[in-house]
Design a protein around this motif. Structure first.
Motif, PDB file in Angstrom:
ATOM      1  N   LEU A  30       0.674  -1.698  -0.439  1.00  0.00           N
ATOM      2  CA  LEU A  30      -0.269  -0.244   0.031  1.00  0.00           C
ATOM      3  C   LEU A  30       0.993   1.197   0.180  1.00  0.00           C
ATOM      4  O   LEU A  30       0.731   2.255  -0.678  1.00  0.00           O
ATOM      5  CB  LEU A  30      -1.342   0.122   1.234  1.00  0.00           C
ATOM      6  CG  LEU A  30      -1.930  -0.950   1.567  1.00  0.00           C
ATOM      7  CD1 LEU A  30      -2.605  -0.779   2.616  1.00  0.00           C
ATOM      8  CD2 LEU A  30      -3.018  -0.545  -0.106  1.00  0.00           C
ATOM      9  N   THR A  31       2.196   1.152   0.180  1.00  0.00           N
ATOM     10  CA  THR A  31       3.185   2.349   0.630  1.00  0.00           C
ATOM     11  C   THR A  31       3.781   2.619  -0.297  1.00  0.00           C
ATOM     12  O   THR A  31       4.276   3.438  -0.913  1.00  0.00           O
ATOM     13  CB  THR A  31       3.177   1.974   2.239  1.00  0.00           C
ATOM     14  OG1 THR A  31       4.311   1.414   2.658  1.00  0.00           O
ATOM     15  CG2 THR A  31       2.212   2.250   3.245  1.00  0.00           C
ATOM     16  N   ASP A  32       4.361   1.144  -0.734  1.00  0.00           N
ATOM     17  CA  ASP A  32       5.882   1.455  -1.856  1.00  0.00           C
ATOM     18  C   ASP A  32       5.198   0.279  -3.575  1.00  0.00           C
ATOM     19  O   ASP A  32       5.525  -0.002  -3.218  1.00  0.00           O
ATOM     20  CB  ASP A  32       7.156   1.665  -1.244  1.00  0.00           C
ATOM     21  CG  ASP A  32       7.526   1.860  -2.229  1.00  0.00           C
ATOM     22  OD1 ASP A  32       7.009   2.470  -3.643  1.00  0.00           O
ATOM     23  OD2 ASP A  32       9.192   1.630  -2.062  1.00  0.00           O
ATOM     24  N   PRO A  33       4.127   1.017  -3.359  1.00  0.00           N
ATOM     25  CA  PRO A  33       3.520   0.121  -4.506  1.00  0.00           C
ATOM     26  C   PRO A  33       4.995  -0.161  -6.202  1.00  0.00           C
ATOM     27  O   PRO A  33       4.972  -0.601  -6.329  1.00  0.00           O
ATOM     28  CB  PRO A  33       2.570   0.638  -5.842  1.00  0.00           C
ATOM     29  CG  PRO A  33       2.178   1.933  -5.172  1.00  0.00           C
ATOM     30  CD  PRO A  33       3.028   1.723  -3.861  1.00  0.00           C
ATOM     31  N   VAL A  34       5.411   0.673  -5.980  1.00  0.00           N
ATOM     32  CA  VAL A  34       6.258   0.615  -6.889  1.00  0.00           C
ATOM     33  C   VAL A  34       7.254  -0.469  -7.180  1.00  0.00           C
ATOM     34  O   VAL A  34       7.959  -1.155  -7.363  1.00  0.00           O
ATOM     35  CB  VAL A  34       6.897   2.458  -7.508  1.00  0.00           C
ATOM     36  CG1 VAL A  34       8.111   1.995  -8.701  1.00  0.00           C
ATOM     37  CG2 VAL A  34       5.894   3.491  -7.938  1.00  0.00           C
ATOM     38  N   THR A  35       7.791  -0.861  -5.756  1.00  0.00           N
ATOM     39  CA  THR A  35       9.389  -0.939  -5.801  1.00  0.00           C
ATOM     40  C   THR A  35       8.692  -2.540  -5.991  1.00  0.00           C
ATOM     41  O   THR A  35       8.782  -3.209  -6.261  1.00  0.00           O
ATOM     42  CB  THR A  35       9.714  -0.761  -3.979  1.00  0.00           C
ATOM     43  OG1 THR A  35       9.726  -0.040  -4.093  1.00  0.00           O
ATOM     44  CG2 THR A  35      10.647  -2.329  -3.229  1.00  0.00           C
ATOM     45  N   VAL A  36       7.437  -2.646  -5.217  1.00  0.00           N
ATOM     46  CA  VAL A  36       6.622  -3.752  -5.385  1.00  0.00           C
ATOM     47  C   VAL A  36       6.798  -4.888  -6.558  1.00  0.00           C
ATOM     48  O   VAL A  36       6.566  -5.876  -7.287  1.00  0.00           O
ATOM     49  CB  VAL A  36       5.577  -4.288  -4.082  1.00  0.00           C
ATOM     50  CG1 VAL A  36       5.011  -5.380  -4.552  1.00  0.00           C
ATOM     51  CG2 VAL A  36       5.844  -3.741  -3.074  1.00  0.00           C
ATOM     52  N   ALA A  37       5.722  -3.764  -7.532  1.00  0.00           N
ATOM     53  CA  ALA A  37       5.619  -3.604  -8.794  1.00  0.00           C
ATOM     54  C   ALA A  37       6.529  -4.469  -9.221  1.00  0.00           C
ATOM     55  O   ALA A  37       6.752  -5.251 -10.383  1.00  0.00           O
ATOM     56  CB  ALA A  37       5.134  -3.213  -9.393  1.00  0.00           C
ATOM     57  N   ASP A  38       7.678  -3.542  -9.480  1.00  0.00           N
ATOM     58  CA  ASP A  38       9.032  -3.941 -10.204  1.00  0.00           C
ATOM     59  C   ASP A  38       9.777  -5.551  -9.710  1.00  0.00           C
ATOM     60  O   ASP A  38      10.443  -6.025 -10.602  1.00  0.00           O
ATOM     61  CB  ASP A  38      10.061  -2.475  -9.867  1.00  0.00           C
ATOM     62  CG  ASP A  38       9.908  -1.340 -10.398  1.00  0.00           C
ATOM     63  OD1 ASP A  38       8.926  -1.452 -11.767  1.00  0.00           O
ATOM     64  OD2 ASP A  38      10.241  -0.121 -10.157  1.00  0.00           O
ATOM     65  N   ALA A  39       9.439  -5.414  -8.330  1.00  0.00           N
ATOM     66  CA  ALA A  39      10.030  -6.045  -8.084  1.00  0.00           C
ATOM     67  C   ALA A  39       9.300  -7.620  -8.644  1.00  0.00           C
ATOM     68  O   ALA A  39      10.609  -8.903  -9.285  1.00  0.00           O
ATOM     69  CB  ALA A  39       9.910  -6.777  -6.342  1.00  0.00           C
ATOM     70  N   VAL A  40       8.135  -7.524  -8.741  1.00  0.00           N
ATOM     71  CA  VAL A  40       7.459  -9.037  -9.399  1.00  0.00           C
ATOM     72  C   VAL A  40       7.743  -8.405 -11.196  1.00  0.00           C
ATOM     73  O   VAL A  40       7.427  -9.970 -11.802  1.00  0.00           O
ATOM     74  CB  VAL A  40       5.480  -8.477  -9.142  1.00  0.00           C
ATOM     75  CG1 VAL A  40       5.160  -9.719 -10.323  1.00  0.00           C
ATOM     76  CG2 VAL A  40       5.689  -8.711  -7.915  1.00  0.00           C
ATOM     77  N   ASN A  41       7.952  -7.459 -11.652  1.00  0.00           N
ATOM     78  CA  ASN A  41       8.602  -7.287 -12.869  1.00  0.00           C
ATOM     79  C   ASN A  41       9.026  -7.702 -12.941  1.00  0.00           C
ATOM     80  O   ASN A  41       9.723  -9.090 -14.543  1.00  0.00           O
ATOM     81  CB  ASN A  41       7.983  -6.182 -14.038  1.00  0.00           C
ATOM     82  CG  ASN A  41       7.705  -6.383 -15.002  1.00  0.00           C
ATOM     83  OD1 ASN A  41       7.862  -6.817 -15.830  1.00  0.00           O
ATOM     84  ND2 ASN A  41       8.395  -5.149 -15.441  1.00  0.00           N
ATOM     85  N   GLU A  42      10.386  -8.150 -12.782  1.00  0.00           N
ATOM     86  CA  GLU A  42      11.861  -8.308 -12.936  1.00  0.00           C
ATOM     87  C   GLU A  42      12.152  -9.575 -12.242  1.00  0.00           C
ATOM     88  O   GLU A  42      13.152 -10.039 -12.584  1.00  0.00           O
ATOM     89  CB  GLU A  42      12.979  -7.268 -12.441  1.00  0.00           C
ATOM     90  CG  GLU A  42      12.791  -6.008 -12.719  1.00  0.00           C
ATOM     91  CD  GLU A  42      13.237  -4.658 -12.258  1.00  0.00           C
ATOM     92  OE1 GLU A  42      14.402  -5.453 -11.153  1.00  0.00           O
ATOM     93  OE2 GLU A  42      13.860  -3.488 -12.257  1.00  0.00           O
ATOM     94  N   ALA A  44      12.950 -10.235  -9.484  1.00  0.00           N
ATOM     95  CA  ALA A  44      14.013 -10.111  -7.688  1.00  0.00           C
ATOM     96  C   ALA A  44      13.611  -9.491  -6.824  1.00  0.00           C
ATOM     97  O   ALA A  44      12.782  -8.788  -7.427  1.00  0.00           O
ATOM     98  CB  ALA A  44      15.325  -8.743  -8.671  1.00  0.00           C
ATOM     99  N   VAL A  45      13.863 -10.196  -6.202  1.00  0.00           N
ATOM    100  CA  VAL A  45      12.794 -10.119  -4.632  1.00  0.00           C
ATOM    101  C   VAL A  45      14.000  -9.564  -4.270  1.00  0.00           C
ATOM    102  O   VAL A  45      13.351  -9.314  -2.450  1.00  0.00           O
ATOM    103  CB  VAL A  45      13.125 -10.856  -4.490  1.00  0.00           C
ATOM    104  CG1 VAL A  45      11.941 -12.312  -5.376  1.00  0.00           C
ATOM    105  CG2 VAL A  45      13.906 -12.705  -3.745  1.00  0.00           C
ATOM    106  N   THR A  46      15.173  -9.093  -4.299  1.00  0.00           N
ATOM    107  CA  THR A  46      16.336  -8.046  -2.967  1.00  0.00           C
ATOM    108  C   THR A  46      15.365  -7.126  -3.007  1.00  0.00           C
ATOM    109  O   THR A  46      15.777  -6.742  -1.615  1.00  0.00           O
ATOM    110  CB  THR A  46      17.699  -8.076  -3.978  1.00  0.00           C
ATOM    111  OG1 THR A  46      17.845  -9.242  -4.116  1.00  0.00           O
ATOM    112  CG2 THR A  46      19.170  -7.305  -3.357  1.00  0.00           C
ATOM    113  N   PRO A  47      15.095  -6.185  -3.735  1.00  0.00           N
ATOM    114  CA  PRO A  47      14.701  -5.069  -3.643  1.00  0.00           C
ATOM    115  C   PRO A  47      13.356  -5.398  -2.614  1.00  0.00           C
ATOM    116  O   PRO A  47      13.396  -4.546  -1.649  1.00  0.00           O
ATOM    117  CB  PRO A  47      14.365  -4.128  -4.976  1.00  0.00           C
ATOM    118  CG  PRO A  47      14.724  -4.732  -5.587  1.00  0.00           C
ATOM    119  CD  PRO A  47      14.969  -6.393  -5.273  1.00  0.00           C
ATOM    120  N   PHE A  48      12.207  -6.224  -2.977  1.00  0.00           N
ATOM    121  CA  PHE A  48      10.820  -6.054  -1.795  1.00  0.00           C
ATOM    122  C   PHE A  48      11.809  -6.050  -0.339  1.00  0.00           C
ATOM    123  O   PHE A  48      10.642  -6.284   0.318  1.00  0.00           O
ATOM    124  CB  PHE A  48      10.728  -7.189  -2.477  1.00  0.00           C
ATOM    125  CG  PHE A  48       9.402  -7.484  -1.734  1.00  0.00           C
ATOM    126  CD1 PHE A  48       8.236  -7.115  -1.449  1.00  0.00           C
ATOM    127  CD2 PHE A  48       9.166  -8.860  -1.257  1.00  0.00           C
ATOM    128  CE1 PHE A  48       7.330  -6.933  -1.055  1.00  0.00           C
ATOM    129  CE2 PHE A  48       8.030  -9.254  -0.803  1.00  0.00           C
ATOM    130  CZ  PHE A  48       6.719  -8.901  -0.371  1.00  0.00           C
TER     131      PHE A  48
END
Length: 67
Positions: A30-42, A44-48
């Motif tokens: 809810l607070t940082d959907p861009v990071t979650v979306a980038d992690a799912v798209n790429e 890569a789970v490290t940023p998440f």
């Protein structure tokens, strides 16, 4: 009797940890959907994981400050 007590304690700890992680994941979504979306798209789970750890750290720091 001892085994039943240990298994209930272990179940309680696992339940609490999973509830905290689920709550932190929802909060991060809810607070940082861009990071979650980038992690799912790429894939890569490290940023998440890094953001999830930061959310948990801030929550515990806030609780300790409150106490």
């Amino acid at each position: 009797m001892q085994l039943a007590r240990v298994s209930l304690s272990l179940f309680g700890v696992v339940a609490i940890v999973s509830a905290v992680l689920a709550g932190a994941t929802i909060w991060l979504l809810l607070t940082d959907p861009v990071t979650v979306a980038d992690a799912v798209n790429e894939g890569a789970v490290t940023p998440f994981v890094r953001e999830l750890a930061d959310v948990l750290y801030q929550a515990f720091a806030g609780l300790l400050k409150y106490l």
